[in-house]
Scaffold this motif. Structure first.
Motif, short mmCIF file in Angstrom:
data_model
loop_
_atom_site.label_atom_id
_atom_site.label_comp_id
_atom_site.label_asym_id
_atom_site.label_seq_id
_atom_site.Cartn_x
_atom_site.Cartn_y
_atom_site.Cartn_z
N CYS A 3 0.83 -1.21 0.00
CA CYS A 3 0.00 0.00 0.00
C CYS A 3 0.86 1.26 0.00
O CYS A 3 1.80 1.38 0.77
N THR A 4 0.51 2.19 -0.91
CA THR A 4 1.22 3.46 -0.99
C THR A 4 0.44 4.58 -0.31
O THR A 4 0.81 5.75 -0.41
N LYS A 5 -0.66 4.24 0.35
CA LYS A 5 -1.52 5.21 1.05
C LYS A 5 -2.09 6.26 0.10
O LYS A 5 -2.28 7.41 0.46
N CYS A 6 -2.35 5.86 -1.15
CA CYS A 6 -2.85 6.81 -2.15
C CYS A 6 -4.29 7.23 -1.88
O CYS A 6 -4.73 8.29 -2.33
N GLY A 7 -5.05 6.38 -1.21
CA GLY A 7 -6.43 6.74 -0.87
C GLY A 7 -7.46 6.42 -1.94
O GLY A 7 -8.64 6.73 -1.77
N ARG A 12 -12.06 3.19 5.83
CA ARG A 12 -11.63 4.29 6.70
C ARG A 12 -10.11 4.29 6.78
O ARG A 12 -9.44 3.27 6.61
N GLN A 13 -9.58 5.48 7.06
CA GLN A 13 -8.13 5.61 7.23
C GLN A 13 -7.79 5.44 8.70
O GLN A 13 -8.41 6.04 9.57
N ARG A 14 -6.79 4.65 8.96
CA ARG A 14 -6.37 4.41 10.33
C ARG A 14 -5.40 5.51 10.78
O ARG A 14 -4.94 6.32 9.97
N ASP A 15 -5.08 5.52 12.03
CA ASP A 15 -4.16 6.52 12.57
C ASP A 15 -2.78 6.45 11.91
O ASP A 15 -2.10 7.46 11.79
N ASP A 16 -2.39 5.25 11.47
CA ASP A 16 -1.07 5.11 10.85
C ASP A 16 -1.08 5.44 9.35
O ASP A 16 -0.08 5.29 8.67
N GLY A 17 -2.24 5.88 8.83
CA GLY A 17 -2.31 6.29 7.43
C GLY A 17 -2.75 5.21 6.48
O GLY A 17 -3.08 5.49 5.33
N PHE A 18 -2.72 3.96 6.92
CA PHE A 18 -3.19 2.87 6.07
C PHE A 18 -4.71 2.81 6.13
O PHE A 18 -5.34 3.42 7.00
#
Ligand code: SF4
Ligand code: SF4
Length: 72
Positions: free
Chosen positions: A20-24, A36-42
């Motif tokens: 995962c590149t956290k692109c959203g 949903r986005q977690r606190d760590d960004g994933f």
């Protein structure tokens, strides 16, 4: 392949956060707003609302999301 919606689903998304590149994009494309986005960004799915449509897995370019058969 046929997907059921409503009170059960046939498959669910599973994340491989190493890819995962956290692109959203998964979050953006989920038609049920169940990612949903977690606190760590994933990102992760809220399985109370996920219908198992597989769109998130299809839109994830790095292939970080796999659809797996729901266990019953
Ligand atoms: S679309 Fe894929 S790479 Fe982008 S945030 Fe979602 S899981 Fe990560
Ligand atoms: S499988 Fe469909 S409903 Fe479930 S998180 Fe992915 S895009 Fe959203």
């Amino acid at each position: 392949m046929e997907y059921k919606t409503g009170d059960w689903r046939s498959s669910k998304p599973v994340w491989n956060w190493e890819k995962c590149t956290k692109c959203g994009l998964c979050w953006l494309f989920c038609p049920d707003a169940s990612i949903r986005q977690r606190d760590d960004g994933f990102y992760e799915a809220d399985l109370d609302y996920c219908k198992g449509c597989g769109i998130c897995a299809r839109e994830c370019k790095p292939g970080a999301i796999s659809m797996v058969e729901e266990e019953r």
